[in-house]
Design a protein around this motif. Sequence first.
Motif, mmCIF file in Angstrom:
data_model
loop_
_atom_site.group_PDB
_atom_site.id
_atom_site.type_symbol
_atom_site.label_atom_id
_atom_site.label_comp_id
_atom_site.label_asym_id
_atom_site.label_seq_id
_atom_site.Cartn_x
_atom_site.Cartn_y
_atom_site.Cartn_z
ATOM 1 N N ASN A 184 0.851 -1.182 0.000
ATOM 2 C CA ASN A 184 0.000 0.000 0.000
ATOM 3 C C ASN A 184 0.889 1.235 0.000
ATOM 4 O OD1 ASN A 184 -1.711 2.148 0.692
ATOM 5 N ND2 ASN A 184 -3.089 0.770 1.789
ATOM 6 N N ILE A 185 0.596 2.197 -0.887
ATOM 7 C CA ILE A 185 1.438 3.388 -1.016
ATOM 8 C C ILE A 185 1.466 4.185 0.289
ATOM 9 C CG2 ILE A 185 1.688 5.592 -2.205
ATOM 10 C CD1 ILE A 185 0.551 4.300 -4.691
ATOM 11 N N ILE A 186 0.350 4.284 0.967
ATOM 12 C CA ILE A 186 0.306 5.065 2.211
ATOM 13 C C ILE A 186 1.147 4.397 3.297
ATOM 14 C CG2 ILE A 186 -1.203 5.902 4.047
ATOM 15 C CD1 ILE A 186 -3.324 6.378 1.931
ATOM 16 N N THR A 187 1.107 3.083 3.378
ATOM 17 C CA THR A 187 1.921 2.360 4.355
ATOM 18 C C THR A 187 3.410 2.534 4.054
ATOM 19 O OG1 THR A 187 0.152 0.744 4.550
ATOM 20 C CG2 THR A 187 2.277 0.139 5.482
ATOM 21 N N VAL A 188 3.781 2.485 2.796
ATOM 22 C CA VAL A 188 5.175 2.713 2.404
ATOM 23 C C VAL A 188 5.591 4.134 2.766
ATOM 24 C CG1 VAL A 188 6.710 2.904 0.403
ATOM 25 C CG2 VAL A 188 5.165 0.955 0.611
ATOM 26 N N PHE A 189 4.711 5.081 2.518
ATOM 27 C CA PHE A 189 4.968 6.477 2.838
ATOM 28 C C PHE A 189 5.180 6.652 4.345
ATOM 29 C CE2 PHE A 189 3.333 10.869 3.442
ATOM 30 C CZ PHE A 189 4.254 11.526 2.649
ATOM 31 N N MET A 190 4.343 6.038 5.148
ATOM 32 C CA MET A 190 4.494 6.127 6.604
ATOM 33 C C MET A 190 5.774 5.438 7.063
ATOM 34 S SD MET A 190 0.540 5.830 8.003
ATOM 35 C CE MET A 190 0.800 4.163 8.415
ATOM 36 N N SER A 191 6.184 4.377 6.384
ATOM 37 C CA SER A 191 7.426 3.692 6.734
ATOM 38 C C SER A 191 8.634 4.585 6.485
ATOM 39 C CB SER A 191 7.550 2.398 5.934
ATOM 40 O OG SER A 191 6.508 1.525 6.249
ATOM 41 N N ILE A 192 8.603 5.341 5.406
ATOM 42 C CA ILE A 192 9.690 6.287 5.134
ATOM 43 C C ILE A 192 9.748 7.350 6.222
ATOM 44 C CG2 ILE A 192 10.487 8.068 3.530
ATOM 45 C CD1 ILE A 192 9.313 6.304 1.282
ATOM 46 N N GLU A 193 8.596 7.841 6.637
ATOM 47 C CA GLU A 193 8.557 8.837 7.722
ATOM 48 C C GLU A 193 9.088 8.245 9.032
ATOM 49 O OE1 GLU A 193 7.717 12.055 7.562
ATOM 50 O OE2 GLU A 193 7.330 11.923 5.415
ATOM 51 N N LEU A 194 8.785 6.981 9.285
ATOM 52 C CA LEU A 194 9.286 6.316 10.489
ATOM 53 C C LEU A 194 10.808 6.217 10.459
ATOM 54 C CD1 LEU A 194 8.357 4.941 13.102
ATOM 55 C CD2 LEU A 194 8.294 2.793 11.843
ATOM 56 N N MET A 195 11.369 5.914 9.302
ATOM 57 C CA MET A 195 12.822 5.853 9.178
ATOM 58 C C MET A 195 13.450 7.233 9.407
ATOM 59 S SD MET A 195 13.594 3.132 6.128
ATOM 60 C CE MET A 195 12.473 3.773 4.918
ATOM 61 N N LEU A 196 12.826 8.278 8.874
ATOM 62 C CA LEU A 196 13.346 9.630 9.104
ATOM 63 C C LEU A 196 13.294 10.005 10.585
ATOM 64 C CD1 LEU A 196 11.854 11.546 6.046
ATOM 65 C CD2 LEU A 196 14.249 11.028 6.461
ATOM 66 N N ASN A 197 12.239 9.605 11.269
ATOM 67 C CA ASN A 197 12.143 9.889 12.704
ATOM 68 C C ASN A 197 13.181 9.112 13.508
ATOM 69 O OD1 ASN A 197 10.141 11.836 12.672
ATOM 70 N ND2 ASN A 197 8.521 10.296 12.585
ATOM 71 N N ALA A 198 13.502 7.906 13.079
ATOM 72 C CA ALA A 198 14.549 7.132 13.752
ATOM 73 C C ALA A 198 15.900 7.832 13.607
ATOM 74 C CB ALA A 198 14.614 5.718 13.181
ATOM 75 N N VAL A 199 16.171 8.364 12.442
ATOM 76 C CA VAL A 199 17.415 9.110 12.236
ATOM 77 C C VAL A 199 17.424 10.368 13.099
ATOM 78 C CG1 VAL A 199 18.751 10.388 10.514
ATOM 79 C CG2 VAL A 199 17.776 8.165 9.938
ATOM 80 N N ASN A 200 16.287 11.051 13.184
ATOM 81 C CA ASN A 200 16.197 12.237 14.050
ATOM 82 C C ASN A 200 16.490 11.888 15.501
ATOM 83 O OD1 ASN A 200 15.714 14.229 12.218
ATOM 84 N ND2 ASN A 200 13.490 14.117 12.388
ATOM 85 N N LEU A 201 15.963 10.778 15.967
ATOM 86 C CA LEU A 201 16.215 10.350 17.340
ATOM 87 C C LEU A 201 17.705 10.119 17.565
ATOM 88 C CD1 LEU A 201 15.192 9.516 20.124
ATOM 89 C CD2 LEU A 201 14.810 7.216 19.205
ATOM 90 N N THR A 202 18.368 9.537 16.600
ATOM 91 C CA THR A 202 19.812 9.311 16.708
ATOM 92 C C THR A 202 20.568 10.631 16.748
ATOM 93 O OG1 THR A 202 19.570 7.241 15.493
ATOM 94 C CG2 THR A 202 21.776 8.151 15.639
ATOM 95 N N PHE A 203 20.204 11.566 15.865
ATOM 96 C CA PHE A 203 20.855 12.879 15.873
ATOM 97 C C PHE A 203 20.702 13.566 17.220
ATOM 98 C CE2 PHE A 203 20.341 13.474 11.030
ATOM 99 C CZ PHE A 203 21.621 13.021 10.806
ATOM 100 N N ILE A 204 19.497 13.558 17.753
ATOM 101 C CA ILE A 204 19.236 14.243 19.019
ATOM 102 C C ILE A 204 19.957 13.548 20.177
ATOM 103 C CG2 ILE A 204 17.433 14.884 20.665
ATOM 104 C CD1 ILE A 204 17.461 16.603 18.164
#
Length: 104
Positions: free
Chosen positions: A31-51
């Motif tokens: 599902n395109i929306i699920t894939v889209f949310m997965s990309i956002e989840l990966m970006l948030n994981a990177v943000n958590l690492t940066f912080i």
Amino acid sequence: MSPAGVPLAWYLILAAVLFALGVLGFLLRRNIITVFMSIELMLNAVNLTFIAFAHQLKQVDGHIYSFFVMVVAAAEAAVGLAIILTVFKNRSTLNIDDVSSMKD
């Protein structure tokens, strides 16, 4: 226990789990929306690492990088949702396998 007392490794483990869930969602879902949310989840994981590293090293660089990642994620959300809506309007489906520019 106060947030300052949480070890850096816990934040990194959480970020790794979130990133792995994002990768699994990106690779396994159709599902395109699920894939889209997965990309956002990966970006948030990177943000958590940066912080987490910025807090550990007492530097502001990680916060700045995280801010730029959030700006990119917001732009991606705006453009991505517009593309998803257009695809749904034209194809009447959100299944990745059914959406192809080579098909009628």
